[in-house]
Each structure stands twice: as C-alpha cells, then as structure tokens.
Design a protein around this motif. Structure first.
Motif, mmCIF file in Angstrom:
data_model
loop_
_atom_site.group_PDB
_atom_site.id
_atom_site.type_symbol
_atom_site.label_atom_id
_atom_site.label_comp_id
_atom_site.label_asym_id
_atom_site.label_seq_id
_atom_site.Cartn_x
_atom_site.Cartn_y
_atom_site.Cartn_z
ATOM 1 N N MET A 161 -6.492 6.537 7.627
ATOM 2 C CA MET A 161 -6.216 6.172 6.236
ATOM 3 C C MET A 161 -5.672 4.750 6.153
ATOM 4 N N ILE B 69 1.160 5.518 0.634
ATOM 5 C CA ILE B 69 0.676 6.854 1.018
ATOM 6 C C ILE B 69 1.765 7.846 0.627
ATOM 7 N N MET C 193 -7.327 1.619 4.183
ATOM 8 C CA MET C 193 -6.628 0.904 3.117
ATOM 9 C C MET C 193 -6.582 -0.599 3.400
ATOM 10 N N LYS D 54 0.861 -1.193 0.000
ATOM 11 C CA LYS D 54 0.000 0.000 0.000
ATOM 12 C C LYS D 54 0.899 1.246 0.000
ATOM 13 N N ARG E 24 -2.694 6.762 -1.936
ATOM 14 C CA ARG E 24 -3.419 7.885 -1.347
ATOM 15 C C ARG E 24 -2.456 9.049 -1.170
#
Lengths: 467, 126
Positions: free
Chosen positions: B116, B84, B120, B82, B102
């Motif tokens: 967040m 960010i 996710m 993931k 993101r």
C-alpha cells in the motif's frame, strides 16, 4: 234447466270442498279453526300429524291457549285478541305435542269473518319450526364459541371477505395492539388508512398487507413484519400472518390474519445484533493483539524454541486478562485482579509479590496492556532480577493522583533482594513493550543497584476508554 | 535527532503492543517511525516534524478526537501527508475518509502495508 243447473252446481261445490280439503290436509302446517272462545272446532289431518293427535275428538272443544305455557300462553292470548279485533296475531313459541314432544312453532291467528263481515271464527296456523330453531341455536352457539375464541386468543385477528377485501371483523386484542378499534375498510384499496412502515423506513402500501394479497387472489398465504404507527404516536413492531378462507371449490372467499406484537422479539434481536458486532470487534482486537505478540516474539527471540515458550506464556497472560474482563459485570477489569493474574505465573513460593493499591477499574485495552507489561517485567525479574534468587521479591503498588479530568494513574514496580542489576545490552520484546507504557502515559525504568524499578503513569481517563 | 526527509512515518495507536508491531512493519518497509499513543501526541509530532510523510492511525483512540478526526485534521493542515487508517472495530464509509486516505482492516497483513505504501507513491529509504 234449473234443476240440471242446480245439480251441476251441487256437484261442482262438492268437488270444490273436496279439493279444498285435500289442499288443507296436505299442508304440513297445523291448521285449526277455533270458535271465538278459542276452543278447537277443526284441525287438518296434516295438523293432527304434526301435533301427534290420532283422534280429533280427544281435543275437540279444548281451549287452544291451554296448549301453551308461560310466555307462550300469554303470546297466544294476545294473538287471539289481535285476531278477534280483525288483525293478525303472530308469535313464535315452544309447545308440546299431544304426546308430549316439545316443538317450536311459528303461529299466525286471523279472524274468519261471517257474512256480516264480523269475526265469526278464528283460524290458527302453526308451522313446526323446530328444525329451524335448532339450526339457529346451533349457529348461535357456534358464533358464541367463535366470539369467545376471538376475544380470548392472545393475538389480534382480522377477517376480510374476498375479492373486495372488505373487513368483516376484528377482535379486542387487535385493537389493543393497533391502538384503535377495528377499521372497517370497505375494500383492500382503503388499507392505506393503516399507517405502517417497512424495516427500511418505506411506508407500507395498501396492497402490501397480507389481507390485500390474499383477498385479491395473489396468494393463499402471506406474512409481513411492519412498524405500525398507532394513533397515540407510539410505533410498534407487529407481525401479520394471513391465510385464505376457501369455499368447497377451493375459491378464496375471504382471508383471516393473525396480528402479533413482536416488539420484545425485535428488541431482543437488536440487542443480539449489538452483542454479535461487539463480539466480532473484540475478536478482531484480540486477533490483532495475538498477531502482534506472535510477530514481535518471533522477531526478538534468540531461537525458535525460546520463541515457542515465550509465545505460549504471553498468550496465557492474554487469556487470563480476557478471563477477568469476561467475568466482570461491566466492560472493565479490576487493577488488583489484572496484577495478581499476570504475576501468578511467576510466583514460585506464594511470597514473591507484595501487591497493594486502591480498588480501581480500567478498560479492556489498558487491562490487556498492563497485564502483558507486568508479565514481561516479571519474566525479566525471574531471569536476571530479584526473582532469580531465593529471597528476592517485588513490591507492586498503584494509586491515583489528582481528581476529575486531571486524575493520573501510576503503578510502581520495585524489585528487592536480587543481585545487582545493569541495563540490558540487547533490547528484547519485553523492554521494548515496557518502554511504550500505557496509552498517553510515561514510563520510568531504572536499573538501580538494589533492583529494577519501573513506574508507569497515564491519565486515568485514557485507561477507561473502550478498545 | 535529524530525520531523513521522505522517510518518516507516524504511527498513532493506543495499544502499545499493536503500536510496536505497526512501527516494526513500517520500519521494515523502510521508514523511520515515530509513535504516538494519543491523538494530541500525534498532532504534536506533526507540528514538530514536518518531514513526516505518512500517518498510520487507528480509529478508536483515547483523547478529545478519534483517529478518523485526526486523519481529517492532518489532511487539512498537512495536505501532502499520506494517510493509512486501520481499525478492527469500524469500517468507515469511503466517503468518511479524507481524500486519498486508505483503509486497512485489523488484523492486517504486513506485506499489504508495504504494498500500500508503494502504491501511494511513498519511497522510503531501504
């Protein structure tokens, strides 16, 4: 019968003569009859009035050309010649009246033919055109003034008639700005020949121009800023600002626009935009730093009082590092200055630090980090290290090893004369920050018996990167 | 040092202080945190630690590529990680971000980061 007829004919003739005389005397023109030598033999009453003659006998027999001087005299003689040879003599000139009043005249001289068909006498008709001449010269002066203004004003000017939008005139400054002579478009539909673009890159339509907007009756005032495509390939920002020209009834009969080159202003605005954006980025970066400092200080502080003091001192160091960055001509800070400013808070007698290193500039981010790390090292030294005793001191030196892309910056902190040091049991803000070192670099922190030693090293290239 | 699978975040940020804070914020959110101050260092960590589940990167970074390029590289090579992305300098067009990444503007609210991370679908050990 014959006698009666003759009498009637005579009466009729008398009546005709009287009629003709009344026609002649009522004319405002100065009608004269000259003999072939151009001497005055007759003048109408109206003629005597405009020539300011009270008694014809004063001028009877005088040569008519003598009333004229210089060019007027030459023109009069030429007109007489033309008339004598059966043509029309015509000229305009200035002559004084009998009393000396200057007047402008439009003069026609023709022949009066005898029964044999040959010129017997001459007819001179002079019309007083003084008022017309004055109006003409007034108009000419006014046009000359307008023309002078048009050619000397520092803005481009374009004039069009309404409602067609036909362009009537443009001045020299306009040609300078647009890079071509006045485009005499026959109507506003033809304004498409001007090539220009809006700020967003769309082409400017013929009907977008203020002249088109105003002459078509859409509005009385209009303005636009466009990027103008000159024939020489250059594109220039221009401002076009127009107003309607109205008749007495308030109807739009034309439009005038002022065109100015706003390239400098646009460039300044763009520069200002860049500066504003840069300032906003700087501010956000600083706020992020302050947020981190505050948060980290609160996390690691033993008490709120301690946190308050530590936070204040850290913000002061941040402020000083900012001062150095702002004072510089370029967007960088001198290592020497960063070091001295960060340590000045902790130098109680002016002899605590021995600072040495080459002149070197680093980027804003590295300068702020270095300043904060040195502050933390100094804070620890004051609490536990060399600066906690009267004679302790710190040597701070830096240098660059290698050249080009391989150039490596290092900075050495070496405490002397303090009490024996041992590694701290608890890792506070300071040690955690110091351990992270400079971007892409390494840190060597040693708790040697003679004092704390710390060496930061990092690729020089990374220290010069902007935040 | 063995790291627990599913609970490792990598922070890529050149500013030591800001990196430290990010590491603490993610640590508070339940991650074990690795820190890289350059993009090559971040890639080296990813190669060594397949257990990394989250990349938390700044955009403007020293090194041959910036944080945005790093994010794209990570998406390409480690599709399950993931991402960010944070920045106070640039606000990337969503189309410029790797898929599923993101964006957070700096300075950011630590609670926002925690939220967040949960959104996710990451389940750090807490």
């Amino acid at each position: 019968m014959y006698g009666v007829d003759a009498e009637a004919q005579r009466v009729q003739q008398q009546s005709d003569v009287a009629f003709l005389q009344s026609v002649l005397s009522s004319s405002a023109d100065c009608i004269k009859v000259l003999d072939l030598d151009a001497r005055l033999t007759f003048m109408t009453d109206g003629g005597m009035r405009v020539m300011e003659i009270s008694d014809f006998n004063d001028v009877k027999g005088c040569p008519w050309p003598d009333f004229w001087t210089d060019q007027g005299n030459r023109d009069a003689l030429a007109a007489l010649d033309a008339a004598r040879s059966g043509g029309l003599g015509h000229f305009q000139g200035m002559a004084h009246t009998y009393r000396g009043t200057p007047k402008w005249w439009d003069v026609q001289v023709t022949a009066i033919r005898g029964p044999d068909g040959l010129p017997q006498r001459l007819l001179a008709v002079s019309r007083d055109i003084t008022a017309q001449k004055a109006a003409e010269s007034h108009l000419a002066a006014s046009e000359a003034r307008l023309s002078t203004v048009m050619e000397t004003v520092p803005v481009g000017i374009l004039l069009a008639e309404a409602p067609s939008g036909r362009i009537l005139m443009g001045n020299r400054r306009l040609a300078e700005i647009l890079g071509h002579s006045t485009l005499y478009a026959s109507s506003s539909n033809a304004y498409g020949e001007f090539v220009a673009y809006h700020a967003d890159g769309r082409p400017v339509d013929a009907q977008d121009y203020p002249l088109a907007q105003i002459t078509s009756g859409l509005c009385k005032k209009a303005a636009i800023e466009v990027l103008y495509q000159r024939p020489d390939g250059e594109r220039r920002w221009i401002a076009i600002s127009g107003e309607a020209i109205e008749d007495e009834q308030g109807e739009t009969v034309g439009a005038v626009v002022a065109v100015s080159d706003i390239g400098d202003r646009k460039a300044a605005e763009a520069q200002q935009d860049i500066l504003n954006r840069e300032l906003s980025h700087r501010l956000k970066n600083t706020l992020t730093l302050v947020q981190s400092i505050a948060s980290q200080t609160l996390r690691n502080a033993p008490s709120l009082d301690a946190a308050r003091d530590a936070l204040a001192a850290r913000l002061v160091v941040l402020g000083k590092a900012h001062d150095i960055l702002l004072a510089g001509q370029t967007d960088s800070a001198s290592v020497d200055q960063v070091v001295r400013e960060a340590l000045s808070l902790h130098d109680d007698n002016g002899r605590r630090f021995r600072v040495s290193g080459p002149s070197l500039f680093i980027g804003p981010s590295a300068a702020l980090s270095l300043g904060l790390m040195l502050h933390e090292l100094a804070t620890n030294a004051v609490k536990y290290g060399a600066l906690s005793v009267p004679n302790g001191c710190v040597n701070v030196g830096w240098a660059i090893d290698g050249t080009g892309a391989a150039a490596e910056f290092w900075l050495d902190w070496r405490e002397q004369g303090g009490p024996p040091v041992t590694p701290p049991t608890r890792k506070g803000f300071g040690s955690r920050l110091i351990q992270r070192g400079l971007a892409g670099g390494e840190v060597a922190l040693r708790y040697a018996a003679e004092g704390v030693e710390c060496t930061f090293s990092a690729p020089l290239a990374g220290l010069r990167v902007d935040v | 040092m063995p790291l627990k699978p599913g609970a490792v975040a990598l922070v890529a940020e050149d500013e030591p202080l800001v990196r430290m804070e990010a590491a603490d914020v993610l640590g508070d959110a339940g991650f074990d945190v690795l820190e890289a101050s350059t993009t090559p260092a971040a890639l080296a960590f990813l190669e060594m630690h397949p257990e990394i589940t989250l990349l938390f990167t700044d955009v403007v970074m020293p090194g041959p590529i910036d944080g945005l390029a790093l994010a794209h590289e990570v998406r390409r090579r480690w599709a399950e990680v993931k991402i960010i992305i944070v920045s106070g300098r640039v606000t990337p067009d969503p189309a410029q971000l790797p898929e599923g990444a993101r964006f957070l503007e700096k300075p950011y609210d630590p609670n926002r980061v925690a939220r967040m991370v949960r959104e996710m679908g990451l389940r750090p050990t807490t």
